[in-house]
Design a protein around this motif. Structure first.
Motif, mmCIF file in Angstrom:
data_model
loop_
_atom_site.group_PDB
_atom_site.id
_atom_site.type_symbol
_atom_site.label_atom_id
_atom_site.label_comp_id
_atom_site.label_asym_id
_atom_site.label_seq_id
_atom_site.Cartn_x
_atom_site.Cartn_y
_atom_site.Cartn_z
ATOM 1 N N PHE A 34 0.845 -1.189 0.000
ATOM 2 C CA PHE A 34 0.000 0.000 0.000
ATOM 3 C C PHE A 34 0.881 1.240 0.000
ATOM 4 O O PHE A 34 1.925 1.262 0.630
ATOM 5 C CB PHE A 34 -0.889 0.023 1.252
ATOM 6 C CG PHE A 34 -1.759 -1.198 1.409
ATOM 7 C CD1 PHE A 34 -1.331 -2.247 2.206
ATOM 8 C CD2 PHE A 34 -2.990 -1.277 0.802
ATOM 9 C CE1 PHE A 34 -2.121 -3.376 2.379
ATOM 10 C CE2 PHE A 34 -3.793 -2.398 0.967
ATOM 11 C CZ PHE A 34 -3.352 -3.447 1.751
ATOM 12 N N TYR A 36 0.757 5.284 0.997
ATOM 13 C CA TYR A 36 0.016 6.315 1.711
ATOM 14 C C TYR A 36 0.752 7.645 1.570
ATOM 15 O O TYR A 36 1.964 7.697 1.389
ATOM 16 C CB TYR A 36 -0.086 5.982 3.204
ATOM 17 C CG TYR A 36 -0.831 4.716 3.530
ATOM 18 C CD1 TYR A 36 -0.176 3.490 3.577
ATOM 19 C CD2 TYR A 36 -2.188 4.740 3.825
ATOM 20 C CE1 TYR A 36 -0.849 2.325 3.886
ATOM 21 C CE2 TYR A 36 -2.871 3.572 4.147
ATOM 22 C CZ TYR A 36 -2.195 2.375 4.174
ATOM 23 O OH TYR A 36 -2.868 1.215 4.492
ATOM 24 N N ILE A 93 4.515 7.099 2.508
ATOM 25 C CA ILE A 93 4.784 5.909 3.313
ATOM 26 C C ILE A 93 4.209 4.686 2.607
ATOM 27 O O ILE A 93 3.092 4.738 2.084
ATOM 28 C CB ILE A 93 4.134 6.031 4.708
ATOM 29 C CG1 ILE A 93 4.668 7.257 5.441
ATOM 30 C CG2 ILE A 93 4.369 4.774 5.534
ATOM 31 C CD1 ILE A 93 3.924 7.533 6.742
ATOM 32 N N GLN A 106 0.277 -5.905 8.701
ATOM 33 C CA GLN A 106 0.814 -4.944 7.753
ATOM 34 C C GLN A 106 2.003 -4.263 8.405
ATOM 35 O O GLN A 106 1.946 -3.887 9.568
ATOM 36 C CB GLN A 106 -0.275 -3.913 7.433
ATOM 37 C CG GLN A 106 -0.152 -3.247 6.111
ATOM 38 C CD GLN A 106 -1.406 -2.437 5.784
ATOM 39 O OE1 GLN A 106 -1.316 -1.262 5.544
ATOM 40 N NE2 GLN A 106 -2.576 -3.050 5.749
ATOM 41 N N PHE A 108 4.923 -1.193 8.087
ATOM 42 C CA PHE A 108 5.164 0.090 7.434
ATOM 43 C C PHE A 108 6.649 0.334 7.179
ATOM 44 O O PHE A 108 7.505 -0.079 7.955
ATOM 45 C CB PHE A 108 4.626 1.226 8.295
ATOM 46 C CG PHE A 108 3.137 1.359 8.237
ATOM 47 C CD1 PHE A 108 2.347 0.687 9.147
ATOM 48 C CD2 PHE A 108 2.530 2.142 7.272
ATOM 49 C CE1 PHE A 108 0.965 0.802 9.095
ATOM 50 C CE2 PHE A 108 1.153 2.258 7.216
ATOM 51 C CZ PHE A 108 0.369 1.580 8.126
ATOM 52 N N GLY A 109 6.890 1.041 6.089
ATOM 53 C CA GLY A 109 8.224 1.546 5.842
ATOM 54 C C GLY A 109 8.455 2.824 6.623
ATOM 55 O O GLY A 109 7.518 3.378 7.204
ATOM 56 N N PRO A 110 9.695 3.308 6.626
ATOM 57 C CA PRO A 110 10.026 4.501 7.412
ATOM 58 C C PRO A 110 9.566 5.801 6.770
ATOM 59 O O PRO A 110 9.633 6.849 7.388
ATOM 60 C CB PRO A 110 11.550 4.448 7.497
ATOM 61 C CG PRO A 110 11.958 3.699 6.276
ATOM 62 C CD PRO A 110 10.873 2.708 6.005
ATOM 63 N N GLY A 111 9.097 5.724 5.527
ATOM 64 C CA GLY A 111 8.617 6.936 4.869
ATOM 65 C C GLY A 111 9.686 7.627 4.041
ATOM 66 O O GLY A 111 10.887 7.463 4.259
ATOM 67 N N TYR B 36 -1.550 2.926 15.893
ATOM 68 C CA TYR B 36 -0.175 3.124 15.475
ATOM 69 C C TYR B 36 0.391 4.337 16.192
ATOM 70 O O TYR B 36 -0.318 5.289 16.493
ATOM 71 C CB TYR B 36 -0.078 3.343 13.963
ATOM 72 C CG TYR B 36 -0.358 2.109 13.142
ATOM 73 C CD1 TYR B 36 -1.645 1.764 12.787
ATOM 74 C CD2 TYR B 36 0.686 1.288 12.735
ATOM 75 C CE1 TYR B 36 -1.904 0.635 12.044
ATOM 76 C CE2 TYR B 36 0.446 0.149 11.989
ATOM 77 C CZ TYR B 36 -0.855 -0.169 11.644
ATOM 78 O OH TYR B 36 -1.093 -1.296 10.909
ATOM 79 N N ALA B 41 9.032 12.380 11.301
ATOM 80 C CA ALA B 41 9.902 11.935 10.211
ATOM 81 C C ALA B 41 10.095 10.417 10.177
ATOM 82 O O ALA B 41 11.026 9.930 9.546
ATOM 83 C CB ALA B 41 11.267 12.631 10.278
ATOM 84 N N GLU B 42 9.237 9.687 10.856
ATOM 85 C CA GLU B 42 9.303 8.232 10.781
ATOM 86 C C GLU B 42 7.967 7.673 10.319
ATOM 87 O O GLU B 42 6.937 8.336 10.428
ATOM 88 C CB GLU B 42 9.642 7.634 12.147
ATOM 89 C CG GLU B 42 11.033 7.958 12.648
ATOM 90 C CD GLU B 42 11.325 7.271 13.978
ATOM 91 O OE1 GLU B 42 12.334 7.632 14.603
ATOM 92 O OE2 GLU B 42 10.546 6.390 14.378
ATOM 93 N N GLY B 43 7.981 6.444 9.826
ATOM 94 C CA GLY B 43 6.732 5.780 9.497
ATOM 95 C C GLY B 43 6.025 5.309 10.752
ATOM 96 O O GLY B 43 6.630 5.190 11.812
ATOM 97 N N PRO B 44 4.751 5.035 10.662
ATOM 98 C CA PRO B 44 4.004 4.557 11.830
ATOM 99 C C PRO B 44 4.494 3.188 12.267
ATOM 100 O O PRO B 44 4.890 2.374 11.436
ATOM 101 C CB PRO B 44 2.561 4.466 11.328
ATOM 102 C CG PRO B 44 2.527 5.162 10.019
ATOM 103 C CD PRO B 44 3.893 5.121 9.476
ATOM 104 N N ASN B 99 -6.941 -2.573 3.111
ATOM 105 C CA ASN B 99 -6.195 -1.351 3.381
ATOM 106 C C ASN B 99 -6.709 -0.694 4.653
ATOM 107 O O ASN B 99 -7.823 -0.930 5.107
ATOM 108 C CB ASN B 99 -6.306 -0.373 2.215
ATOM 109 C CG ASN B 99 -7.741 -0.008 1.905
ATOM 110 O OD1 ASN B 99 -8.446 -0.759 1.249
ATOM 111 N ND2 ASN B 99 -8.185 1.132 2.408
ATOM 112 N N LEU B 100 -5.843 0.127 5.222
ATOM 113 C CA LEU B 100 -6.172 0.791 6.475
ATOM 114 C C LEU B 100 -6.797 2.150 6.214
ATOM 115 O O LEU B 100 -6.369 2.887 5.346
ATOM 116 C CB LEU B 100 -4.910 0.961 7.309
ATOM 117 C CG LEU B 100 -4.260 -0.353 7.767
ATOM 118 C CD1 LEU B 100 -2.858 -0.097 8.277
ATOM 119 C CD2 LEU B 100 -5.107 -0.996 8.846
#
Lengths: 117, 112
Positions: A34, A36, A93, A106, A108-111, B36, B41-44, B99-100
């Motif tokens: 996904f 985002y 993200i 799921q 997540f990546g760090p963005g 979450y 600056a980080e992903g969840p 998906n969320l």
């Protein structure tokens, strides 16, 4: 385990250029990824869903010709922002759902922080 | 129209006290919810989840409560620590592919 990486972590580009962002699942296979986008002070908005080997499904209002998504393998999805403009500046993200994972699992990546000048 | 709502954009709590973050949803078909935590600056990062067949799920200092009739869930953090300061997103699993759907987030500040 279950690590998702994104590259680059930050990118600054000129208006009109294209930028590619990679999302990789490092230690698992992801059947679905996904993408985002987060706006300042706003929620994470789903842009598109990509399944390995098939075309991405875009959310309403997301231009598929502008945000090209490719899910070429079970460990890699790419998002290309074409002809980027300053309004595309945002935090992008990705997340990956592992093959055979628990329901709704799921990671997540760090963005990636995109700044378009 | 927002399907997942976090009506408090921010919350400030003293260290050691309880933090309660609230989330409301509109779609009664949602059957799985997640919280979450996100640092700048980080992903969840995933914190805790709950299925609609339960009304409570606990993991260490974190407890999530689900009230299906009210379409409301809450995250309790006890005791709160300064390191808990972050933005907390409530999410529901929606859509055919899982998906969320996220709320707008609540910024928690835990003061020493």
């Amino acid at each position: 385990g279950a690590v998702v990486s994104q590259h680059p972590s930050r990118v600054i580009c000129k208006s009109g250029t294209s930028v590619k962002i990679e999302c990789r699942s490092l230690d698992f296979q992801a059947t679905t990824m996904f993408w985002y986008r987060q706006f300042p002070k706003q929620s994470l908005m789903l842009m598109a869903t990509s399944n390995e080997g098939s075309k991405a499904t875009y959310e309403q209002g997301v231009e598929k010709d502008k945000f090209l998504i490719n899910h070429a393998s079970l460990t890699l999805s790419t998002l290309t922002v074409t002809s980027a403009h300053p309004e595309d500046s945002s935090f992008y993200i990705c997340s990956a759902a592992p093959r055979g994972g628990r329901d709704n699992e799921q990671f997540f990546g760090p963005g990636t922080r995109l700044t378009v000048l | 129209d927002q399907q997942v709502k976090q009506n408090s954009p921010s919350l400030s709590v003293q260290e050691g006290r309880i933090s309660i973050l609230n989330c409301d949803y509109t779609n009664s078909m949602f059957d799985y919810f997640l919280w979450y935590k996100k640092y700048p600056a980080e992903g969840p990062t995933f914190l805790i989840s709950i299925s609609s067949i339960k009304d409570k799920n606990e993991d260490g200092r974190f407890t999530v409560f689900l009230n299906k009739s009210a379409k409301h869930l809450s995250l309790h953090i006890v005791p709160s620590q300064p390191g808990d300061s972050a933005v907390y997103f409530c999410a529901a699993v929606g859509g055919s592919q899982g998906n969320l759907i996220f709320g707008k987030g609540t910024k928690l500040s835990v003061k020493p």
